[in-house]
Motif scaffolding. Structure first.
Motif, PDB file in Angstrom:
ATOM      1  N   LEU A  95       0.831  -1.207   0.000  1.00  0.00           N
ATOM      2  CA  LEU A  95       0.000   0.000   0.000  1.00  0.00           C
ATOM      3  C   LEU A  95       0.867   1.260   0.000  1.00  0.00           C
ATOM      4  O   LEU A  95       0.487   2.297  -0.508  1.00  0.00           O
ATOM      5  CB  LEU A  95      -0.927   0.007   1.216  1.00  0.00           C
ATOM      6  N   ARG A  96       2.037   1.127   0.613  1.00  0.00           N
ATOM      7  CA  ARG A  96       2.978   2.260   0.652  1.00  0.00           C
ATOM      8  C   ARG A  96       3.859   2.287  -0.608  1.00  0.00           C
ATOM      9  O   ARG A  96       4.896   2.936  -0.624  1.00  0.00           O
ATOM     10  CB  ARG A  96       3.863   2.158   1.893  1.00  0.00           C
ATOM     11  N   ARG A  97       3.448   1.544  -1.603  1.00  0.00           N
ATOM     12  CA  ARG A  97       4.145   1.471  -2.881  1.00  0.00           C
ATOM     13  C   ARG A  97       5.546   0.880  -2.732  1.00  0.00           C
ATOM     14  O   ARG A  97       6.496   1.290  -3.381  1.00  0.00           O
ATOM     15  CB  ARG A  97       4.239   2.846  -3.545  1.00  0.00           C
ATOM     16  N   ASP A 328       7.775  11.391  -8.499  1.00  0.00           N
ATOM     17  CA  ASP A 328       7.582  11.105  -7.072  1.00  0.00           C
ATOM     18  C   ASP A 328       8.743  11.675  -6.279  1.00  0.00           C
ATOM     19  O   ASP A 328       9.884  11.269  -6.474  1.00  0.00           O
ATOM     20  CB  ASP A 328       7.486   9.596  -6.843  1.00  0.00           C
TER      21      ASP A 328
ATOM     22  N   ARG B 123       0.481   7.772   1.594  1.00  0.00           N
ATOM     23  CA  ARG B 123       1.280   7.133   0.534  1.00  0.00           C
ATOM     24  C   ARG B 123       0.361   6.534  -0.521  1.00  0.00           C
ATOM     25  O   ARG B 123       0.664   6.532  -1.702  1.00  0.00           O
ATOM     26  CB  ARG B 123       2.193   6.032   1.114  1.00  0.00           C
ATOM     27  N   ILE B 124      -0.816   6.008  -0.037  1.00  0.00           N
ATOM     28  CA  ILE B 124      -1.785   5.492  -1.006  1.00  0.00           C
ATOM     29  C   ILE B 124      -2.292   6.651  -1.866  1.00  0.00           C
ATOM     30  O   ILE B 124      -2.471   6.531  -3.067  1.00  0.00           O
ATOM     31  CB  ILE B 124      -2.959   4.774  -0.296  1.00  0.00           C
ATOM     32  N   GLU B 125      -2.475   7.775  -1.223  1.00  0.00           N
ATOM     33  CA  GLU B 125      -2.944   8.966  -1.934  1.00  0.00           C
ATOM     34  C   GLU B 125      -1.914   9.446  -2.972  1.00  0.00           C
ATOM     35  O   GLU B 125      -2.254  10.128  -3.938  1.00  0.00           O
ATOM     36  CB  GLU B 125      -3.243  10.067  -0.897  1.00  0.00           C
ATOM     37  N   ASN B 126      -0.646   9.024  -2.750  1.00  0.00           N
ATOM     38  CA  ASN B 126       0.444   9.419  -3.672  1.00  0.00           C
ATOM     39  C   ASN B 126       0.602  10.934  -3.713  1.00  0.00           C
ATOM     40  O   ASN B 126       0.842  11.524  -4.773  1.00  0.00           O
ATOM     41  CB  ASN B 126       0.161   8.868  -5.079  1.00  0.00           C
TER      42      ASN B 126
END
Lengths: 604, 188
Positions: A95-97, A328, B123-126
């Motif tokens: 979920l935290r990529r 990012d 973080r999901i929201e980016n």
């Protein structure tokens, strides 16, 4: 607006969310598959294909079926094909990529497998790849050949330098002769030397009782001695001068005597019949292949390097970005963990020589966060095609600014079958069967790369195709005679600029065989050419020799004769001087005694 | 058999886009000309701006969708305006990137971003993506002004232009076009 809330909308929202979730559940496998294929294809520069991608929600895991990575240089071949990849995932971090994998199982890794369709990303890529493979298939050039030429034709074509050399030397001897003639004219003549004898005789005949005559005789003798000595000095000076010329001529004459042999060697070299023509056999047999492997290995190393070191996209220089994607930006993490980490990858590799397995630990592009380098270790024992195999490597990027990589490989009794060493237009040589012990130690320290590769090939059975090329046949038969050889290769430089050196014990052996063969094969021709050269230049050389010998003997004779005569005269004069001085001294003493006696008698 | 005039895929997709835009405009005109409260349409426009300008697959859009569903927002107008703002987003992409990048690199906000970066939900929201940050902040800041401006504009339109627009041949054409594109494929 009387009533702001629309309670029915809650159902609408729930249904929308459910539909979205359903969409994900149904199509996530396809989405992942497409994403992996497109990202990997972009990195590799050729198609990367997956047969299937199965995403499991509970427990969170992934299974990839049949991954094919096309070789960009040969679009109809896969550089690697993997039957199955399965791994579990850390859900929260996902979920935290962040993709954190504790264990990954990679089964059925095979290299260089065929493809059913082209894996080029474009038509142009396919054409370029096909051209590259065709070029690779092209046969290498010809081996040098022996063609024994006609000695008469060679000599008719060639201006023998030795003839010119002889002519030059004749001129030099002639000049020295003239110089000597001029010198001889200045030397004391026989008449002059005889004159010295007459002068001596005349002095000898004086009245020795007369002290006055004795005194003048001594004076004359001293003059005579001076004259003879002056002539002797003149002779010695002339001797010294002519000797310098003769020494120079002597060197040239000796060189002329060696010239036919040198001329023979020159002609043999020029018409490619010397015995050191094969040069570096290792380069011929292994050079191109070694350079090709090094180029491929380094190209893949460069492609895969980003997997080892993270590139900070939020660094000072903004990176080029895709429209609509953004960049990012990274911030400090309280509990830092890499974006990608596979802690342990267990892989089994299938090759024609057999299957072996091993582990890769700590595969991440942020080693600085886990403080551990990537290590790999693969081993196999008693495989059908290899007795033992060991591959170990460390790729250290704990400090992202420094690169310390090392890869070691060792193989014992790797069975080679139908391994082509040489495939030239006029002959071919392959190892029908052989065993190879291989050692590789490759390192990278920052920008510098170095590698040391040693292979010992033994128990060889050859398969050769000879041709009319005599030298190639000899070359192949020489190789066929040895059942083992060693090849050493080394690489040094940087990733952008490096040199590869290859050597083999075959080089020296082949050179020795080549020499022996050439000696036997060309003995007749060499003898014939030597005789013909000697015949053609012999007269000139002999004339020069004779001319020089005459001059030398004349000089020696003339100088010695004059010198001996003068020496003889000088000795006689010196003896006469001593005698006359003694007589004069006796006479003077007698006269003095007589005078003293007379004076004493007078005073008595 | 070859078609004449020859068409290619890009030409077809361009046609599709034009039809889409026409359909959105028709929907919007329909909503404007209906008796829906202007506040409902303006709120739809403001929410549509957020969804349209920011990347679609973002967590905040789920919240917006929830609000659009639960609040009495005109859904037809919402979807119509999302399409128009999506087009605008494409044009404003470099601006959003620069705006987001400068916000994320702002020293004063660094501690805020850092703590958000360490939170899973963000973080999901980016949020740390330059486009997400730039477009989201821009659309949030514009939310109220856009609401007020569109409210004023709708009222003015209904008072002064609605009758005139209804009579326009273009409006009739758009209506027919919209109807055709909606039911056309089904008739076939």
């Amino acid at each position: 607006m009387k009533n702001w809330i629309r309670w029915k909308g809650l159902f609408g929202f729930a249904i929308t969310v459910l539909l979205l979730a359903l969409f994900f559940v149904l199509f996530i496998d396809g989405i992942i598959k497409i994403n992996i294929e497109s990202a990997a294809s972009r990195i590799v520069g050729a198609k990367v294909e997956l047969d299937s991608a199965d995403f499991h929600f509970y427990p969170l895991a992934m299974e990839l079926g049949r991954l094919q990575v096309t070789d960009p240089q040969r679009p109809m071949r896969n550089i690697v094909e993997i039957q199955k990849v399965s791994f579990n995932l850390d859900g929260l971090n996902l979920l935290r990529r962040k993709i954190l994998i504790n264990e990954m199982q990679v089964d059925g890794v095979r290299f260089d497998t065929p493809r059913r369709s082209s894996g080029a990303l474009s038509q142009a890529g396919h054409a370029a790849g096909t051209r590259a493979s065709e070029k690779a298939k092209e046969k290498s050039g010809r081996l040098p050949d022996i063609r024994i030429p006609d000695a008469d034709k060679i000599l008719a074509r060639e201006d023998l330098t030795i003839l010119k050399q002889a002519e030059d030397l004749k001129k030099n001897i002639g000049e020295s002769q003239k110089k000597w003639e001029a010198m001889r004219k200045k030397l004391p003549t026989k008449g002059r030397i005889d004159e010295y004898g007459k002068r001596l005789e005349k002095i000898r005949k004086i009245n020795v009782r007369d002290i006055g005559q004795l005194a003048s005789a001594v004076k004359e003798l001293n003059q005579l001695e001076r004259d003879i000595k002056a002539d002797l000095a003149n002779v010695d000076r002339s001797r010294k001068q002519i000797k310098q010329d003769l020494q120079k001529l002597d060197i040239q004459v000796k060189a002329l005597k060696d010239s036919p042999q040198q001329e023979l060697r020159r002609l043999l070299d020029k018409y490619s019949l010397s015995d050191d023509r094969l040069g570096n056999i290792s380069e011929l047999l292994f050079g191109n292949r070694a350079k090709k492997y090094v180029t491929i290995a380094l190209a893949w190393y460069k492609k895969l390097e980003p997997l080892l070191a993270y590139v900070d996209i939020a660094s000072e220089q903004p990176q080029p970005r895709q429209r609509g994607r953004g960049v990012d930006v990274r911030f400090r993490e309280f509990n830092p963990s890499p974006d990608f980490l596979a802690r342990e990858i267990r892989a089994s590799i299938d090759t024609r020589a057999g299957s072996f397995s091993g582990k890769i630990l700590n595969l991440t592009n942020e080693q600085n966060l886990i403080r551990k380098p990537l290590t790999l270790n693969f081993a196999g024992q008693n495989l059908p095609g290899i007795d033992s195999l060991h591959v170990a490597g460390t790729f250290n990027r704990i400090d992202p600014a420094e690169a310390k990589d090392r890869l070691k490989l060792s193989m014992k009794n790797y069975r080679l079958t139908e391994y082509t060493l040489l495939d030239s237009v006029d002959s071919s040589l392959s190892l029908d069967r052989a065993k190879a012990d291989i050692r590789l130690d490759a390192q990278r320290i920052n920008k510098n790369i170095m590698a040391d590769f040693k292979v010992y090939i033994h128990a060889i059975e050859y398969n050769t195709r000879d041709s009319e090329n005599e030298l190639a046949s000899m070359f192949l038969s020489s190789i066929r005679n040895s059942r083992e050889f060693r090849v050493d290769a080394s690489l040094q430089g940087t990733l952008e600029s490096y040199t590869v050196r290859i050597s083999s014990d075959m080089d020296e052996r082949l050179k020795a065989n080549m020499k022996k063969y050439m000696d036997t094969r060309l003995a007749g021709f060499r003898k014939e050419l030597k005789e013909k050269i000697n015949r053609q230049v012999g007269k000139s050389v002999n004339e020069v020799n004779l001319q020089y010998a005459n001059l030398q003997s004349e000089v020696e004779k003339e100088i010695s004769a004059r010198r001996n005569e003068l020496q003889k005269q000088l000795k006689s004069v010196e003896a006469e001087i001593r005698k006359k001085e003694k007589q004069a001294t006796g006479k003077a003493r007698d006269k003095l005694e007589k005078n003293i006696k007379g004076l004493l008698d007078k005073y008595k | 058999m070859a078609r004449w005039p020859p068409t290619n895929s890009s030409e077809e997709s361009h046609k599709k886009q034009v039809t889409n835009v026409l359909r959105q405009i028709t929907r919007l005109i329909k909503a404007l000309n209906s008796d829906v409260a202007p506040e409902q349409i303006s709120l739809a426009v403001s929410f549509a701006m957020i969804v349209g300008l920011t990347p679609f697959w973002s967590l905040h859009n789920l919240v917006v969708l929830f609000l659009v569903m639960i609040l009495r927002v005109n859904i037809a107008a919402f979807f119509a305006v999302v399409g128009l703002f999506s087009l605008l987003a494409y044009l404003l992409d470099p601006v959003f990137h620069q705006f987001g990048y400068s916000l994320l690199r702002l020293d004063a906000l660094n501690s805020v971003w850092t703590s958000m970066y360490n939170s899973t939900i963000w973080r999901i929201e980016n949020f740390n993506n330059t486009i997400v940050m730039g477009s989201l902040v821009f659309s949030l800041l514009s939310f109220v002004p856009v609401y007020l401006m569109s409210l004023w504009a709708i009222k003015r339109y209904r008072e002064q232009f609605m009758v005139w627009v209804e009579k326009l041949k273009l409006t009739r054409f758009l209506k027919i076009q919209g109807l055709a594109s909606t039911i056309g494929p089904h008739i076939k």
